[in-house]
Design a protein around this motif. Sequence first.
Motif, PDB file in Angstrom:
ATOM      1  N   PRO A   1       0.811  -1.227   0.000  1.00  0.00           N
ATOM      2  CA  PRO A   1       0.000   0.000   0.000  1.00  0.00           C
ATOM      3  C   PRO A   1       0.836   1.264   0.000  1.00  0.00           C
ATOM      4  N   GLU A   2       1.979   1.249   0.714  1.00  0.00           N
ATOM      5  CA  GLU A   2       2.712   2.498   0.909  1.00  0.00           C
ATOM      6  C   GLU A   2       3.556   2.904  -0.294  1.00  0.00           C
ATOM      7  N   LEU A   3       3.787   1.983  -1.209  1.00  0.00           N
ATOM      8  CA  LEU A   3       4.710   2.283  -2.303  1.00  0.00           C
ATOM      9  C   LEU A   3       4.053   2.477  -3.655  1.00  0.00           C
ATOM     10  N   LYS A   4       2.840   1.962  -3.825  1.00  0.00           N
ATOM     11  CA  LYS A   4       2.238   1.928  -5.166  1.00  0.00           C
ATOM     12  C   LYS A   4       2.149   3.298  -5.821  1.00  0.00           C
ATOM     13  N   HIS A   5       1.824   4.317  -5.015  1.00  0.00           N
ATOM     14  CA  HIS A   5       1.587   5.639  -5.622  1.00  0.00           C
ATOM     15  C   HIS A   5       2.843   6.227  -6.264  1.00  0.00           C
ATOM     16  N   TYR A   6       4.019   5.746  -5.875  1.00  0.00           N
ATOM     17  CA  TYR A   6       5.251   6.284  -6.464  1.00  0.00           C
ATOM     18  C   TYR A   6       5.371   5.982  -7.959  1.00  0.00           C
ATOM     19  N   PHE A   7       4.698   4.940  -8.417  1.00  0.00           N
ATOM     20  CA  PHE A   7       4.928   4.460  -9.775  1.00  0.00           C
ATOM     21  C   PHE A   7       3.907   4.961 -10.795  1.00  0.00           C
ATOM     22  N   THR A   8       2.746   5.406 -10.327  1.00  0.00           N
ATOM     23  CA  THR A   8       1.667   5.762 -11.237  1.00  0.00           C
ATOM     24  C   THR A   8       2.080   6.892 -12.178  1.00  0.00           C
ATOM     25  N   ASP A   9       1.872   6.670 -13.481  1.00  0.00           N
ATOM     26  CA  ASP A   9       2.144   7.672 -14.522  1.00  0.00           C
ATOM     27  C   ASP A   9       3.604   8.131 -14.567  1.00  0.00           C
ATOM     28  N   LYS A  10       4.519   7.312 -14.093  1.00  0.00           N
ATOM     29  CA  LYS A  10       5.941   7.680 -14.104  1.00  0.00           C
ATOM     30  C   LYS A  10       6.748   6.594 -14.822  1.00  0.00           C
ATOM     31  N   ILE A  11       7.853   7.019 -15.423  1.00  0.00           N
ATOM     32  CA  ILE A  11       8.858   6.076 -15.930  1.00  0.00           C
ATOM     33  C   ILE A  11       9.963   6.062 -14.879  1.00  0.00           C
ATOM     34  N   SER A  12      10.153   4.912 -14.257  1.00  0.00           N
ATOM     35  CA  SER A  12      11.101   4.819 -13.146  1.00  0.00           C
ATOM     36  C   SER A  12      12.243   3.871 -13.488  1.00  0.00           C
ATOM     37  N   VAL A  13      13.412   4.207 -12.960  1.00  0.00           N
ATOM     38  CA  VAL A  13      14.547   3.282 -13.056  1.00  0.00           C
ATOM     39  C   VAL A  13      14.989   2.978 -11.624  1.00  0.00           C
ATOM     40  N   PHE A  14      15.343   1.730 -11.369  1.00  0.00           N
ATOM     41  CA  PHE A  14      15.850   1.347 -10.055  1.00  0.00           C
ATOM     42  C   PHE A  14      17.368   1.476 -10.065  1.00  0.00           C
ATOM     43  N   ALA A  15      17.916   2.002  -8.988  1.00  0.00           N
ATOM     44  CA  ALA A  15      19.366   2.100  -8.860  1.00  0.00           C
ATOM     45  C   ALA A  15      19.746   1.619  -7.470  1.00  0.00           C
ATOM     46  N   GLY A  16      20.938   1.082  -7.343  1.00  0.00           N
ATOM     47  CA  GLY A  16      21.383   0.608  -6.037  1.00  0.00           C
ATOM     48  C   GLY A  16      22.405  -0.485  -6.233  1.00  0.00           C
ATOM     49  N   GLN A  17      23.269  -0.653  -5.254  1.00  0.00           N
ATOM     50  CA  GLN A  17      24.294  -1.681  -5.388  1.00  0.00           C
ATOM     51  C   GLN A  17      23.646  -3.064  -5.375  1.00  0.00           C
ATOM     52  N   SER A  18      24.380  -4.058  -5.818  1.00  0.00           N
ATOM     53  CA  SER A  18      23.857  -5.419  -5.858  1.00  0.00           C
ATOM     54  C   SER A  18      23.511  -5.893  -4.446  1.00  0.00           C
ATOM     55  N   GLY A  19      22.441  -6.661  -4.352  1.00  0.00           N
ATOM     56  CA  GLY A  19      22.101  -7.282  -3.084  1.00  0.00           C
ATOM     57  C   GLY A  19      21.189  -6.476  -2.179  1.00  0.00           C
ATOM     58  N   VAL A  20      20.799  -5.257  -2.617  1.00  0.00           N
ATOM     59  CA  VAL A  20      19.943  -4.442  -1.748  1.00  0.00           C
ATOM     60  C   VAL A  20      18.465  -4.792  -1.902  1.00  0.00           C
ATOM     61  N   GLY A  21      18.133  -5.587  -2.929  1.00  0.00           N
ATOM     62  CA  GLY A  21      16.755  -6.062  -3.038  1.00  0.00           C
ATOM     63  C   GLY A  21      15.921  -5.422  -4.124  1.00  0.00           C
ATOM     64  N   LYS A  22      16.556  -4.998  -5.230  1.00  0.00           N
ATOM     65  CA  LYS A  22      15.788  -4.340  -6.295  1.00  0.00           C
ATOM     66  C   LYS A  22      14.799  -5.310  -6.941  1.00  0.00           C
ATOM     67  N   SER A  23      15.298  -6.485  -7.343  1.00  0.00           N
ATOM     68  CA  SER A  23      14.416  -7.461  -7.996  1.00  0.00           C
ATOM     69  C   SER A  23      13.357  -7.977  -7.034  1.00  0.00           C
ATOM     70  N   THR A  24      13.751  -8.196  -5.766  1.00  0.00           N
ATOM     71  CA  THR A  24      12.790  -8.651  -4.754  1.00  0.00           C
ATOM     72  C   THR A  24      11.642  -7.651  -4.632  1.00  0.00           C
ATOM     73  N   LEU A  25      11.994  -6.372  -4.609  1.00  0.00           N
ATOM     74  CA  LEU A  25      10.994  -5.311  -4.473  1.00  0.00           C
ATOM     75  C   LEU A  25      10.037  -5.314  -5.660  1.00  0.00           C
ATOM     76  N   LEU A  26      10.587  -5.454  -6.870  1.00  0.00           N
ATOM     77  CA  LEU A  26       9.729  -5.487  -8.059  1.00  0.00           C
ATOM     78  C   LEU A  26       8.821  -6.713  -8.044  1.00  0.00           C
ATOM     79  N   ASN A  27       9.343  -7.841  -7.565  1.00  0.00           N
ATOM     80  CA  ASN A  27       8.516  -9.055  -7.494  1.00  0.00           C
ATOM     81  C   ASN A  27       7.326  -8.857  -6.570  1.00  0.00           C
ATOM     82  N   VAL A  28       7.537  -8.102  -5.480  1.00  0.00           N
ATOM     83  CA  VAL A  28       6.450  -7.856  -4.534  1.00  0.00           C
ATOM     84  C   VAL A  28       5.430  -6.886  -5.133  1.00  0.00           C
ATOM     85  N   LEU A  29       5.947  -5.855  -5.812  1.00  0.00           N
ATOM     86  CA  LEU A  29       5.047  -4.855  -6.395  1.00  0.00           C
ATOM     87  C   LEU A  29       4.236  -5.447  -7.541  1.00  0.00           C
TER      88      LEU A  29
END
Length: 293
Positions: free
Chosen positions: A151-179
């Motif tokens: 619930p707390e994150l969904k609004h960040y993505f609406t109508d936006k083109i987003s890129v994920f950045a961050g060092q390996s292992g911080v959970g970028k793919s995990t986060l996308l899988n949840v979203l």
Amino acid sequence: MAEGRIIKALSGFYYVKSNDRIYSCKGRGVFRNRKITPLVGDFVEFEESNPGEGYIMEIKERTNELVRPPIANIDQAIIISSAASPDFSTLLLDRFLVLIESKEIEPVIFITKIDLVSEDERQKIEAYQDIYKNIGYAVELISSKQQDLLPELKHYFTDKISVFAGQSGVGKSTLLNVLKPSLLLKTAEISKSLGRGKHTTRHVELMQVNGGLVADTPGFSVLDFNEIEAEALSNCFPEMKEVQEYCKFRGCMHHKEPKCAVKDAVERNEIARFRYDHYLSFLEEIQSRKPRY
């Protein structure tokens, strides 16, 4: 001639989305001759040669572009830092922020795995969260318990083109899988021997997530400032940019010059000292790099 947006690039083919259809396109030879590479995120004009296939004829002007990952026309970069494994680092976060600010892309900060640290450590990270929020950044602390995220994150993505950045292992793919569970992106365990994540993402692709498009991209391991000039560095720190017009000298580097509004703001605790120290460290790095000819 039709118009669309490149949503995936793979093995010399560009997948262009136009009116809810995807066309598999090749770039015209003229782009190679002009040393132009179509990028994921590009708005293009293309000509259909066979049903569902075509040639890219023109690339529209870009608002911004990144080299790593190779992508264009980004609205925001979501910087994923972790509270633990790997440990939270303001130095690394500030490197990402400077690189993203230099491209005039809006940064958003997600700090993951906040439930995996001690209460003391959490309070320290919350104090940093307040500092970054005061600068003007959106900062979310995220639990590793997946159901808490949605619930707390969904609004960040609406109508936006987003890129994920961050060092390996911080959970970028995990986060996308949840979203967006249907993505089923491959996630890697932290490689214990190396202390960093294994690269799991091989190509850039824009995917529909919560009413917007998100690029899942490899974790960055090299974050250099080769494209940033020393004079422009302070513009990548919004709290410095805000006060530097009051410096006595035009072109003040906020280092050894007298009557510097930035240094005064640091002394008054209006600019966090750790951010200023990072600025000086980055400035030295830029000034000491070898000249390019």
